[in-house]
Design an enzyme around this catalytic site. Structure first.
Site, PDB file in Angstrom:
ATOM      1  N   SER A   8     -39.537  -3.224 -30.465  1.00  0.00           N
ATOM      2  CA  SER A   8     -39.329  -2.965 -29.629  1.00  0.00           C
ATOM      3  C   SER A   8     -39.737  -2.231 -28.060  1.00  0.00           C
ATOM      4  O   SER A   8     -40.126  -0.795 -27.915  1.00  0.00           O
ATOM      5  CB  SER A   8     -38.061  -3.463 -28.780  1.00  0.00           C
ATOM      6  OG  SER A   8     -38.117  -3.695 -27.081  1.00  0.00           O
ATOM      7  N   HIS A  33     -42.756  -6.334 -30.918  1.00  0.00           N
ATOM      8  CA  HIS A  33     -41.719  -6.612 -30.035  1.00  0.00           C
ATOM      9  C   HIS A  33     -42.110  -6.643 -28.669  1.00  0.00           C
ATOM     10  O   HIS A  33     -41.909  -5.557 -28.382  1.00  0.00           O
ATOM     11  CB  HIS A  33     -39.971  -6.482 -30.254  1.00  0.00           C
ATOM     12  CG  HIS A  33     -39.100  -8.311 -29.748  1.00  0.00           C
ATOM     13  ND1 HIS A  33     -38.971  -9.041 -30.379  1.00  0.00           N
ATOM     14  CD2 HIS A  33     -38.374  -7.698 -28.822  1.00  0.00           C
ATOM     15  CE1 HIS A  33     -37.981  -9.877 -29.487  1.00  0.00           C
ATOM     16  NE2 HIS A  33     -37.593  -8.473 -28.375  1.00  0.00           N
ATOM     17  N   ASP A  35     -40.527  -7.713 -24.720  1.00  0.00           N
ATOM     18  CA  ASP A  35     -39.255  -7.876 -23.535  1.00  0.00           C
ATOM     19  C   ASP A  35     -39.910  -8.254 -22.328  1.00  0.00           C
ATOM     20  O   ASP A  35     -40.417  -7.134 -21.821  1.00  0.00           O
ATOM     21  CB  ASP A  35     -38.533  -7.084 -23.786  1.00  0.00           C
ATOM     22  CG  ASP A  35     -37.654  -6.923 -25.352  1.00  0.00           C
ATOM     23  OD1 ASP A  35     -36.817  -8.548 -25.214  1.00  0.00           O
ATOM     24  OD2 ASP A  35     -37.080  -5.685 -25.875  1.00  0.00           O
ATOM     25  N   MET A  37     -39.444  -9.487 -19.096  1.00  0.00           N
ATOM     26  CA  MET A  37     -38.185  -9.008 -17.428  1.00  0.00           C
ATOM     27  C   MET A  37     -38.746  -9.502 -16.502  1.00  0.00           C
ATOM     28  O   MET A  37     -39.341  -9.241 -15.530  1.00  0.00           O
ATOM     29  CB  MET A  37     -37.047  -8.184 -17.315  1.00  0.00           C
ATOM     30  CG  MET A  37     -37.073  -8.115 -19.022  1.00  0.00           C
ATOM     31  SD  MET A  37     -36.094  -6.478 -19.614  1.00  0.00           S
ATOM     32  CE  MET A  37     -35.524  -6.196 -21.305  1.00  0.00           C
ATOM     33  N   HIS A  66     -40.166 -12.268 -26.300  1.00  0.00           N
ATOM     34  CA  HIS A  66     -39.901 -12.523 -25.976  1.00  0.00           C
ATOM     35  C   HIS A  66     -39.237 -12.232 -24.542  1.00  0.00           C
ATOM     36  O   HIS A  66     -39.391 -11.762 -23.564  1.00  0.00           O
ATOM     37  CB  HIS A  66     -38.024 -11.299 -26.292  1.00  0.00           C
ATOM     38  CG  HIS A  66     -36.757 -11.822 -26.212  1.00  0.00           C
ATOM     39  ND1 HIS A  66     -35.851 -10.904 -26.659  1.00  0.00           N
ATOM     40  CD2 HIS A  66     -36.548 -12.767 -25.637  1.00  0.00           C
ATOM     41  CE1 HIS A  66     -34.974 -11.262 -25.769  1.00  0.00           C
ATOM     42  NE2 HIS A  66     -35.160 -12.522 -25.292  1.00  0.00           N
ATOM     43  N   MET A  68     -37.095 -13.353 -21.154  1.00  0.00           N
ATOM     44  CA  MET A  68     -35.940 -13.180 -20.738  1.00  0.00           C
ATOM     45  C   MET A  68     -36.484 -13.041 -18.475  1.00  0.00           C
ATOM     46  O   MET A  68     -35.963 -12.259 -18.043  1.00  0.00           O
ATOM     47  CB  MET A  68     -35.627 -12.071 -20.849  1.00  0.00           C
ATOM     48  CG  MET A  68     -35.428 -11.451 -21.874  1.00  0.00           C
ATOM     49  SD  MET A  68     -34.379  -9.333 -22.103  1.00  0.00           S
ATOM     50  CE  MET A  68     -35.008  -8.590 -23.775  1.00  0.00           C
ATOM     51  N   MET A 137     -28.702 -11.853 -29.699  1.00  0.00           N
ATOM     52  CA  MET A 137     -28.981 -10.989 -29.282  1.00  0.00           C
ATOM     53  C   MET A 137     -27.758  -9.929 -28.848  1.00  0.00           C
ATOM     54  O   MET A 137     -27.000 -10.815 -29.168  1.00  0.00           O
ATOM     55  CB  MET A 137     -28.890 -11.198 -27.375  1.00  0.00           C
ATOM     56  CG  MET A 137     -30.085 -11.199 -26.602  1.00  0.00           C
ATOM     57  SD  MET A 137     -31.515  -9.829 -27.069  1.00  0.00           S
ATOM     58  CE  MET A 137     -31.167  -8.652 -26.232  1.00  0.00           C
ATOM     59  N   GLY A 142     -31.366  -7.143 -21.154  1.00  0.00           N
ATOM     60  CA  GLY A 142     -31.974  -6.314 -19.284  1.00  0.00           C
ATOM     61  C   GLY A 142     -31.945  -4.996 -19.618  1.00  0.00           C
ATOM     62  O   GLY A 142     -33.128  -4.450 -19.373  1.00  0.00           O
ATOM     63  N   PHE A 143     -31.603  -4.438 -20.558  1.00  0.00           N
ATOM     64  CA  PHE A 143     -31.897  -2.758 -21.081  1.00  0.00           C
ATOM     65  C   PHE A 143     -31.675  -2.232 -22.319  1.00  0.00           C
ATOM     66  O   PHE A 143     -30.618  -3.164 -22.445  1.00  0.00           O
ATOM     67  CB  PHE A 143     -30.534  -2.112 -20.004  1.00  0.00           C
ATOM     68  CG  PHE A 143     -30.844  -2.328 -17.857  1.00  0.00           C
ATOM     69  CD1 PHE A 143     -31.869  -1.840 -17.189  1.00  0.00           C
ATOM     70  CD2 PHE A 143     -29.607  -3.160 -17.647  1.00  0.00           C
ATOM     71  CE1 PHE A 143     -31.580  -1.367 -16.253  1.00  0.00           C
ATOM     72  CE2 PHE A 143     -30.065  -3.740 -16.689  1.00  0.00           C
ATOM     73  CZ  PHE A 143     -30.911  -2.574 -15.981  1.00  0.00           C
ATOM     74  N   GLY A 144     -32.505  -1.341 -22.832  1.00  0.00           N
ATOM     75  CA  GLY A 144     -32.462  -0.462 -23.853  1.00  0.00           C
ATOM     76  C   GLY A 144     -30.978   0.177 -24.136  1.00  0.00           C
ATOM     77  O   GLY A 144     -30.315   0.466 -22.779  1.00  0.00           O
ATOM     78  N   GLY A 145     -30.983   0.723 -25.514  1.00  0.00           N
ATOM     79  CA  GLY A 145     -30.003   1.725 -25.542  1.00  0.00           C
ATOM     80  C   GLY A 145     -28.246   1.273 -25.630  1.00  0.00           C
ATOM     81  O   GLY A 145     -27.928   2.469 -25.564  1.00  0.00           O
ATOM     82  N   ASP A 175     -31.615  -8.743 -32.039  1.00  0.00           N
ATOM     83  CA  ASP A 175     -31.658  -7.683 -31.649  1.00  0.00           C
ATOM     84  C   ASP A 175     -30.553  -6.913 -30.301  1.00  0.00           C
ATOM     85  O   ASP A 175     -30.076  -7.639 -29.993  1.00  0.00           O
ATOM     86  CB  ASP A 175     -33.016  -8.365 -30.339  1.00  0.00           C
ATOM     87  CG  ASP A 175     -33.574  -7.046 -28.738  1.00  0.00           C
ATOM     88  OD1 ASP A 175     -33.283  -6.603 -29.355  1.00  0.00           O
ATOM     89  OD2 ASP A 175     -34.341  -8.468 -28.234  1.00  0.00           O
ATOM     90  N   GLY A 176     -31.229  -5.715 -31.143  1.00  0.00           N
ATOM     91  CA  GLY A 176     -29.897  -4.427 -29.443  1.00  0.00           C
ATOM     92  C   GLY A 176     -29.274  -3.559 -30.911  1.00  0.00           C
ATOM     93  O   GLY A 176     -28.312  -4.706 -31.475  1.00  0.00           O
ATOM     94  N   GLY A 177     -28.882  -2.938 -30.240  1.00  0.00           N
ATOM     95  CA  GLY A 177     -27.891  -1.572 -30.953  1.00  0.00           C
ATOM     96  C   GLY A 177     -28.062  -1.911 -32.400  1.00  0.00           C
ATOM     97  O   GLY A 177     -27.032  -1.016 -33.367  1.00  0.00           O
ATOM     98  N   GLY A 197     -35.373  -0.575 -30.764  1.00  0.00           N
ATOM     99  CA  GLY A 197     -36.328  -0.495 -29.867  1.00  0.00           C
ATOM    100  C   GLY A 197     -36.069   1.236 -29.368  1.00  0.00           C
ATOM    101  O   GLY A 197     -36.632   2.215 -30.742  1.00  0.00           O
TER     102      GLY A 197
END
Length: 216
Positions: A8, A33, A35, A37, A66, A68, A137, A142-145, A175-177, A197
């Protein structure tokens, strides 16, 4: 099953964006990827069309966009001009999802639908044969990390079953973590593509990190 990774770009160093994209070009990454937003559908704002044009100029990997954003159907033609491989829209943002999916395909792109963590996969029963991919998801968008939501493992397995039951050819993206702990478990349950990401871009050797994710 082929294990695919889509880093990402949201987690990249924007002060050296060209170098970051060229690093991905030379890596084992399958897609890039992106994102998008709007500060309305999610509580953050990311890059707009001028930055995307710059990404398109340097990227040699397929773009996985993607959205959002609210009312994504209004911007399908503009995103099609970037010639992405895949365009993702959120189930929660599309009251007329089937029509939006057909619009995306009508512009020559592959179409994906994204589910937020709280949205059950059973709601895709009537659309799963019309999409090329489903993105789950595994954090709140909305936010990375953010920390990985453990229920995602169950959702991937449920989605895999739903796809098989309906004879769909859709693949599964998460997507995520994503990291060296979660990746093997996601692949094991049926995920095809993992979006990573911070885990990639904050590592000492991003290219090796990408390669390692595909081995897990």
């Amino acid at each position: 099953m082929k294990k695919m990774v889509a880093p990402s770009l949201l987690s990249a160093d924007f002060s050296r964006l060209q170098a970051e994209i060229e690093m991905l070009n030379n890596s084992d990454a399958d897609w890039i990827h992106l994102d998008i937003m709007d500060g309305v559908f999610v509580p953050n704002i990311s890059f707009g069309f001028p930055v995307l044009e710059a990404v398109k100029k340097y990227a040699k990997k397929p773009l996985d966009i993607h959205l959002m954003i609210v009312e994504p159907q209004k911007f399908i033609k503009e995103f099609a001009a970037l010639n992405p491989y895949m365009l993702n829209v959120h189930y929660e943002a599309c009251p007329h999802l089937h029509r939006t999916i057909q619009q995306i395909k009508g512009e020559g792109m592959k179409a994906a639908v994204t589910l937020n963590p709280h949205t059950p996969v059973s709601l895709l029963e009537d659309i799963v044969c019309d999409v090329d991919m489903v993105l789950l998801m595994s954090v709140n968008p909305g936010f990375g990390g953010q920390k990985f939501i453990e229920n995602t493992y169950k959702k991937v397995a449920q989605l895999k079953e739903l796809i098989a039951k309906n004879g769909s050819n859709a693949i599964i993206e998460v997507d995520g973590g994503v990291n060296n702990i979660t990746a093997p478990k996601l692949y094991e349950r049926g995920a095809d593509v993992l979006v990573a990401g911070n885990y990639v871009f904050k590592s000492e050797n991003p290219q090796q990190t990408i390669a390692n994710l595909k081995k897990d």
